[in-house]
Every structure is written in structure tokens, then in C-alpha cells.
Write an enzyme that holds these catalytic residues in place. Structure first.
Site: not given
Length: 386
Positions: A146, A201, A204, A207, A211, A227, A254, A257, A261
Site C-alpha cells: 500500500d 463468484c 452470487c 456482497c 452493502c 464506501c 467495514c 461485503c 461472502c
């Protein structure tokens, strides 16, 4: 690969590409990384999508992304001469999230502990680079987490570590998504892993449906400005009024999501102790935060992930949560916050106090408040129909 020069100054081959790649991955695993896979340092396939995402304004106040946009197209801007990237993961799932009671706030799983994961992983990367340079002084490497213009998820997918889910996070069939991503760029060729070509995925949409703020305008696209993680961590100013209720009890970050899953039902628990949660951080007592002076606040949070939001951001978030989950014991703390030195904190407390119908406290503060934005918050709260 090569080792230090012999007496005549020449270099001799010590390992072939496959042997060096295996050695490198082994060193990464020994340092605590849970997955390691290699990919060429090429233009990331999602770069054009990143440009479009920025143009749509979905980055919000994260100007540093657009300011370094061109660098994201070329890993060589992160490490001169980069040929390969070893993508790494570090699991962080530990305890089960505790359900917050009135006056408490939730914190994202990755931030429950005493250490900032950036510091932990940077130390691991430094150790890995030290081992590389000790064996192969001519190799040049750089580790990032990051901290550089690198599209980590794209390169992780190219390295075969998973696919990018509908919630835009990297998903792995065996690891789920509760892991950090890190990258080691190096100026030598590696034995590359096969990319992930399948999206598991399927149909599905758990997520997207879960939210709270509707932050996904479409599958695979995140509007960061909606978000909760962005709102409680990256956003410098007030949280938009129409989103405050949907923040719910989230003080920092948060996990909604990820928590819904199905692939995370099998996500492994971290086997190291760095990410073990603090007793007072899963969840956090919000009233207590308003009773900490600057020195005590810094002492408690300075070396934790929560420090990214700083005191003003955390108290803003705490006030929003206390406004969403009413409890009588929060009133004195919110009134105290109404007199905080930070206008951001005063404004959030004014909004929360409006939910408690604390008209007398609001009217008294309005008489002395000089900040225009805070005055608007107070006036709006005074006109709310209870």
C-alpha cells in the site's frame, strides 16, 4: 542467478531461474507469508479501468491515486529495471467479531490489534530483501505494501493467487479474502505462475446486496465516496448526511461485503500472533474516547491502524455511531464533543445530539459557535422533528 564475484571479478551461475524462484518463495513462507506467486512486471490489465474509475470521481478525496496515475501503468516506475513481481499474502483473520452493544463501535478485523499491518509486513519484506542481497548482491529488489503506485490485485491475479471479486477485492478459493497483499519487485526473471482465468463468484451477489450504503454502482466497481471504509478512514471532512444512518455502528472500516461472502466461510485463521485483537478494540467503547485528552489518545492509537483516521476522524465517526445507536450514557460525551477544538467533531456531535433531541445543549452551543459549517449542523438538528 548469480553470487558474489570470484577473485577475478567474474560472476558464476549459482541457481537457475526455477531454483531461485523456489528458494525465494520458501524464504517468504518462512517469514510468515501465507502465499507466494510470481508474475512478470508488465503493464497491469486493469490500468484503463483505473483511469475510467478516476474519471467517474469514484476515488473521492484520494487524490494521490490520480496524481501518480501514469506510474500505475509501469512497475518500472516503482523499481527501475523491474522484471518480475513476487506477490505475497498474509492472513489476518483471528477472532469472531463481537456484536457491539449500545455505546460501542465496530472496527474492521484487520485493525483489531496493537500494530499497524504496514509496519509488520514492511519488516518482513525488508528481511526477505536482506536475504536476497546477502546471497545475490547484484539483484535489486523493493518491497511494497500500500505504499507505491502498484495495482496489487491485478498482479496477484496474474500470479494466480485468485480473482477479483464483485466487491473488487482479491478472492481465493482456499483463502477467501481475509488477507493483506504485498509485493516484492525484483530486476531478475523468475519462474512465473499461471494466471487465474476463472471467476468463481458465479451468479452470487451477496456482497453487492449487503452493502449498507449502496457503494457498488455495478459489479466489480466500487464508488469509494459511498464506501463505509472510505468514509470512516480516508474522508477528511464531514460524512454526507444521507449516508450517516447507513454507517450503522462502524467506527473504523467495514467488513460487510467480506463477511457475507460464501468463500470466506473457509478462510483460514492467522497462525501468527501479530493480529490478535486487543480486548478493547473488538468492539470499542465510544463514550470512553471522548474522555481521552490528546496525549492519551495518541498513546492508545498512535501505533495502530486506527491512527490513520487521526483523533478528529475517529471522534467524528464515534459521534455518528452514537447518533445511530441511541444510549443515555452517550449524552454527556456528545455534549463534551460539542465543545471540542475540532469543528469536524463539533459538527458530528451536533448531528448526533439532534437524534437525542438535546435542544438545550444545541441552543446553548449555537450562541457561541463561530464556525459556519458547525452552525448549520446545529441549526439543522434544532429543526429536526422528533
Amino acid at each position: 542467478m548469480i553470487h558474489p564475484p570470484s577473485g577475478d571479478g567474474s560472476y558464476k551461475v549459482q541457481m537457475n531461474v526455477t531454483e531461485f524462484t523456489i528458494w525465494l518463495k520458501q524464504q517468504a513462507w518462512l517469514l510468515g507469508f501465507s502465499q507466494a506467486a510470481a508474475t512478470p512486471a508488465v503493464r497491469p490489465p486493469g490500468f484503463d479501468h483505473l483511469r475510467e474509475w478516476l474519471e467517474l470521481g469514484y476515488a473521492g478525496e484520494m487524490d494521490y491515486i490520480g496524481e501518480r496515475l501514469d506510474a500505475y501503468a509501469d512497475p518500472g516506475r516503482v523499481l527501475d529495471g523491474a522484471k518480475s513481481i513476487l506477490m505475497l499474502t498474509r492472513d489476518y483473520q483471528t477472532a469472531t467479531p463481537a456484536k457491539p452493544q449500545a455505546g460501542q463501535g465496530s472496527v474492521s478485523r484487520y485493525a483489531w490489534n496493537d500494530v499497524d499491518y504496514h509496519d509488520t509486513i514492511h519488516q518482513q519484506l525488508k528481511s526477505l530483501i536482506k536475504q536476497i542481497t546477502a546471497q545475490f548482491p547484484s539483484a535489486n529488489a523493493r518491497g511494497v505494501v500500500d505504499s507505491a503506485p502498484l495495482m496489487e490485485r491485478d498482479f496477484a491475479q496474474l500470479a494466480g493467487l485468485g480473482w477479483i471479486g464483485k466487491h473488487t477485492l482479491l478472492m481465493n478459493r482456499w483463502q477467501g479474502s481475509y488477507f493483506f497483499l504485498a509485493a516484492l519487485l525484483i530486476d531478475v526473471e523468475l519462474d512465473y505462475d499461471a494466471p487465474t482465468d476463472t471467476d468463481h463468484c458465479g451468479t452470487c451477489t451477496a456482497c453487492l446486496d449487503a452493502c449498507p450504503t449502496g457503494a457498488f454502482p455495478q459489479s466489480g466497481v466500487l464508488d469509494a465516496t459511498r464506501c463505509i471504509s472510505y468514509l470512516t478512514i480516508e474522508l477528511d471532512g464531514p460524512i454526507a448526511i444521507d449516508l450517516r444512518e447507513n454507517v450503522g455502528d462502524w467506527l473504523f472500516g467495514c467488513d460487510v461485503c467480506q463477511d457475507v461472502c460464501p468463500w470466506n466461510q473457509r478462510a483460514p485463521v492467522s497462525i501468527t500472533g501479530e493480529f490478535t485483537p486487543r480486548a478493547n478494540q473488538n468492539p470499542v467503547d465510544l463514550v470512553e474516547l471522548f474522555n481521552l485528552d490528546d496525549a492519551a489518545f495518541r498513546e492508545r492509537f498512535r501505533k495502530t491502524p486506527l491512527w490513520r483516521a487521526r483523533r478528529r476522524g475517529l471522534l467524528r465517526n464515534a459521534a455518528i455511531v452514537l447518533g445511530n445507536k441511541l444510549t443515555a450514557r452517550a449524552l454527556p460525551a456528545l455534549v463534551k464533543g460539542l465543545y471540542d477544538d475540532e469543528p469536524l467533531v463539533r459538527g458530528a456531535c451536533a448531528w448526533a445530539l439532534g437524534r437525542y433531541d438535546a435542544r438545550q445543549a444545541l441552543a446553548e452551543r449555537l450562541q457561541v459557535e463561530r464556525d459556519a459549517d458547525v452552525r448549520r449542523e446545529i441549526e439543522a438538528s434544532l429543526t429536526v422533528d422528533q
